[in-house]
Design a protein around this motif. Sequence first.
Motif, PDB file in Angstrom:
ATOM      1  N   ILE A 317     -61.696 100.404  17.126  1.00 47.94           N
ATOM      2  CA  ILE A 317     -60.733 101.046  18.010  1.00 47.94           C
ATOM      3  C   ILE A 317     -60.849 100.821  19.417  1.00 47.94           C
ATOM      4  CG2 ILE A 317     -59.956 103.479  18.672  1.00 47.94           C
ATOM      5  CD1 ILE A 317     -60.589 104.136  15.553  1.00 47.94           C
ATOM      6  N   ASN A 318     -62.445 100.974  19.943  1.00 45.68           N
ATOM      7  CA  ASN A 318     -62.762 101.105  21.131  1.00 45.68           C
ATOM      8  C   ASN A 318     -62.426  99.440  21.784  1.00 45.68           C
ATOM      9  OD1 ASN A 318     -63.448 103.674  22.042  1.00 45.68           O
ATOM     10  ND2 ASN A 318     -65.306 103.404  20.890  1.00 45.68           N
ATOM     11  N   MET A 319     -62.544  98.533  20.943  1.00 45.25           N
ATOM     12  CA  MET A 319     -62.303  97.073  21.188  1.00 45.25           C
ATOM     13  C   MET A 319     -60.907  96.845  21.408  1.00 45.25           C
ATOM     14  SD  MET A 319     -63.182  93.538  19.128  1.00 45.25           S
ATOM     15  CE  MET A 319     -64.952  93.579  19.425  1.00 45.25           C
ATOM     16  N   TYR A 320     -60.237  97.405  20.309  1.00 45.51           N
ATOM     17  CA  TYR A 320     -58.582  97.448  20.526  1.00 45.51           C
ATOM     18  C   TYR A 320     -57.977  98.078  21.980  1.00 45.51           C
ATOM     19  CZ  TYR A 320     -53.851  97.168  18.652  1.00 45.51           C
ATOM     20  OH  TYR A 320     -52.562  97.048  18.468  1.00 45.51           O
ATOM     21  N   ALA A 321     -58.753  99.318  21.985  1.00 44.10           N
ATOM     22  CA  ALA A 321     -57.987 100.131  22.830  1.00 44.10           C
ATOM     23  C   ALA A 321     -56.470 100.478  22.943  1.00 44.10           C
ATOM     24  CB  ALA A 321     -58.112  99.517  24.419  1.00 44.10           C
ATOM     25  N   PRO A 322     -56.226 101.190  21.943  1.00 44.77           N
ATOM     26  CA  PRO A 322     -54.737 101.553  21.611  1.00 44.77           C
ATOM     27  C   PRO A 322     -54.028 102.676  22.501  1.00 44.77           C
ATOM     28  CG  PRO A 322     -55.950 103.029  20.159  1.00 44.77           C
ATOM     29  CD  PRO A 322     -56.835 102.076  21.046  1.00 44.77           C
ATOM     30  N   GLU A 323     -52.945 102.319  22.569  1.00 41.48           N
ATOM     31  CA  GLU A 323     -52.077 103.286  23.505  1.00 41.48           C
ATOM     32  C   GLU A 323     -52.098 104.699  22.788  1.00 41.48           C
ATOM     33  OE1 GLU A 323     -47.160 104.259  24.655  1.00 41.48           O
ATOM     34  OE2 GLU A 323     -47.849 102.921  22.900  1.00 41.48           O
ATOM     35  N   THR A 324     -51.993 104.662  21.499  1.00 41.13           N
ATOM     36  CA  THR A 324     -51.988 106.104  20.887  1.00 41.13           C
ATOM     37  C   THR A 324     -53.096 105.899  19.587  1.00 41.13           C
ATOM     38  OG1 THR A 324     -49.977 105.842  20.084  1.00 41.13           O
ATOM     39  CG2 THR A 324     -49.961 107.064  21.820  1.00 41.13           C
ATOM     40  N   LEU A 325     -53.662 106.873  19.699  1.00 44.84           N
ATOM     41  CA  LEU A 325     -54.764 106.957  18.391  1.00 44.84           C
ATOM     42  C   LEU A 325     -54.501 108.244  17.625  1.00 44.84           C
ATOM     43  CD1 LEU A 325     -57.442 105.889  16.949  1.00 44.84           C
ATOM     44  CD2 LEU A 325     -58.624 107.135  18.624  1.00 44.84           C
ATOM     45  N   SER A 326     -54.239 108.059  16.289  1.00 46.43           N
ATOM     46  CA  SER A 326     -54.316 109.100  15.242  1.00 46.43           C
ATOM     47  C   SER A 326     -55.557 109.198  14.613  1.00 46.43           C
ATOM     48  CB  SER A 326     -52.919 108.997  14.567  1.00 46.43           C
ATOM     49  OG  SER A 326     -52.955 110.273  13.501  1.00 46.43           O
ATOM     50  N   LEU A 327     -56.174 110.355  14.636  1.00 50.24           N
ATOM     51  CA  LEU A 327     -57.341 110.507  13.554  1.00 50.24           C
ATOM     52  C   LEU A 327     -56.913 111.217  12.717  1.00 50.24           C
ATOM     53  CD1 LEU A 327     -60.030 110.995  16.440  1.00 50.24           C
ATOM     54  CD2 LEU A 327     -59.605 108.943  15.288  1.00 50.24           C
ATOM     55  N   ALA A 328     -56.500 110.780  11.470  1.00 47.02           N
ATOM     56  CA  ALA A 328     -56.516 111.594  10.226  1.00 47.02           C
ATOM     57  C   ALA A 328     -57.477 111.662   9.277  1.00 47.02           C
ATOM     58  CB  ALA A 328     -55.192 110.954   9.693  1.00 47.02           C
ATOM     59  N   ILE A 329     -58.679 112.170   9.601  1.00 46.40           N
ATOM     60  CA  ILE A 329     -60.017 112.009   9.243  1.00 46.40           C
ATOM     61  C   ILE A 329     -60.592 113.437   9.311  1.00 46.40           C
ATOM     62  CG2 ILE A 329     -60.254 109.821   9.653  1.00 46.40           C
ATOM     63  CD1 ILE A 329     -61.925 110.582  11.964  1.00 46.40           C
ATOM     64  N   GLN A 330     -61.741 113.623   8.282  1.00 43.42           N
ATOM     65  CA  GLN A 330     -62.530 114.925   8.297  1.00 43.42           C
ATOM     66  C   GLN A 330     -63.287 114.933   9.987  1.00 43.42           C
ATOM     67  OE1 GLN A 330     -64.803 115.884   5.171  1.00 43.42           O
ATOM     68  NE2 GLN A 330     -63.594 114.415   3.724  1.00 43.42           N
ATOM     69  N   ASN A 331     -63.715 115.987  10.636  1.00 45.37           N
ATOM     70  CA  ASN A 331     -64.387 115.940  11.598  1.00 45.37           C
ATOM     71  C   ASN A 331     -63.756 115.290  12.868  1.00 45.37           C
ATOM     72  OD1 ASN A 331     -66.353 117.600  10.353  1.00 45.37           O
ATOM     73  ND2 ASN A 331     -67.300 115.587   9.713  1.00 45.37           N
TER      74      ASN A 331
END
Length: 427
Positions: A317-331
Amino acid sequence: MKIILHPERSAWADLTIRTSLDTYEDLERAVKPILRAVKRSGDAALRRYIYKYDKVRVKDFMVGAEEFEEAQSYVSEDLKKAIQQAKYNIAQFHMNQRVSNKKIETVEGVRCWQRSVGIRRVGLYVPSRHAPLFSTILMLGIPANIAGCGETILCSTPDREGRLHPIILYTAKLLNISKVFKVGGVQAIAAMAYGTESIPKVNKIFGPSNQYVTVAKQLVSKQDVAVDLPAGPSELLVLADESANPAFVAADLIANAEHFNNSQPMLLSSSEELVKKVLAEIKRQLPGSSRPESAAKDLEQAHAIVFQSNVEAIEFINMYAPETLSLAIQNAEAVSERIYNAGAIYIGHYTPESISYAAGPNNTLPTNGYAKAYSGLSLDSFVRKINCYDVTAQGLKNIGKHVEEIASAEDLMARKNAVSIRLTNSD
């Protein structure tokens, strides 16, 4: 979506490359003649390109008072209430970004402060060829008003009857934007960058759009006008684990792909089983999209990547640098603190990207990996910061010797003398 299982790190860089309709060189070749023509011929070139690309002849570019008034009746009361609520939330968030111009005495007798001054004339580009993206007006017009910009103009693509969508006119009027022009695409960027007989030149251009408009903004920013940020085709990267609801994740990916202009949805997970469930949900939900064929095309080009762990996924993710990031995860909130390259982060299972319409923060964000260096728009995007200094004779005595030393070390003796002459002649 194409499933990629446990990619080697050597392949990660290739997976961060965005799909594109054309190379940058091809885009420049298409854009530059339009910029040159509008700069040279003004309104005449605008009319020519509007007819070429939008199939309509526009006589008067500026929207008149009657058109504004007529538009009000076409907007439902429920939608007006929704826009009013969004306006309030967005204004609240951006007003909180205002800073006081506090005066600081760095050394006795040396006072410094910074003034925030609204940009005198800003131009807003609002995409409307495929859908009237009036939410863009809220995201751009509200901070422009709060910043105290002297004048705001707006450009958007006319329909086949030479009119702008009523919802665009309603929203513009709601924000007291009266100078609205019927011109879109690259030609609109050129008009705002250079000025024409009808459209004034602006100091800074704001607004997302397709790759052609993005390249046009980059080209005019080299010497003619400031621009906000590289905001091209929409991007959403979803990181999901076993706790995610596949239907929620699928809905978010389809929502991103529903944009035109080569949207960039992507799914990451450490669970191949979850990925397969999400893809099954996409197949089930896709027919309900407003643009199923367009969305299907972008989803076909998209990747669903299965990593060994979330730790690997976060690195990607940090390499890709998305415009928007959704964290559908625990914690999710804890994990969000480990993300340093993203335009915006949507945390948890009940935070869809769509919430950005009305939650408050600005959803005009950097795309194509520019989130590594750019922030999304904020109140600061619409102001200039002016540094102010006020030094007394005693203050100059307190700091002057140090300034003389620094100027001498840089071999700028006139700069040293500007201090020395005052010290010699002070009381």
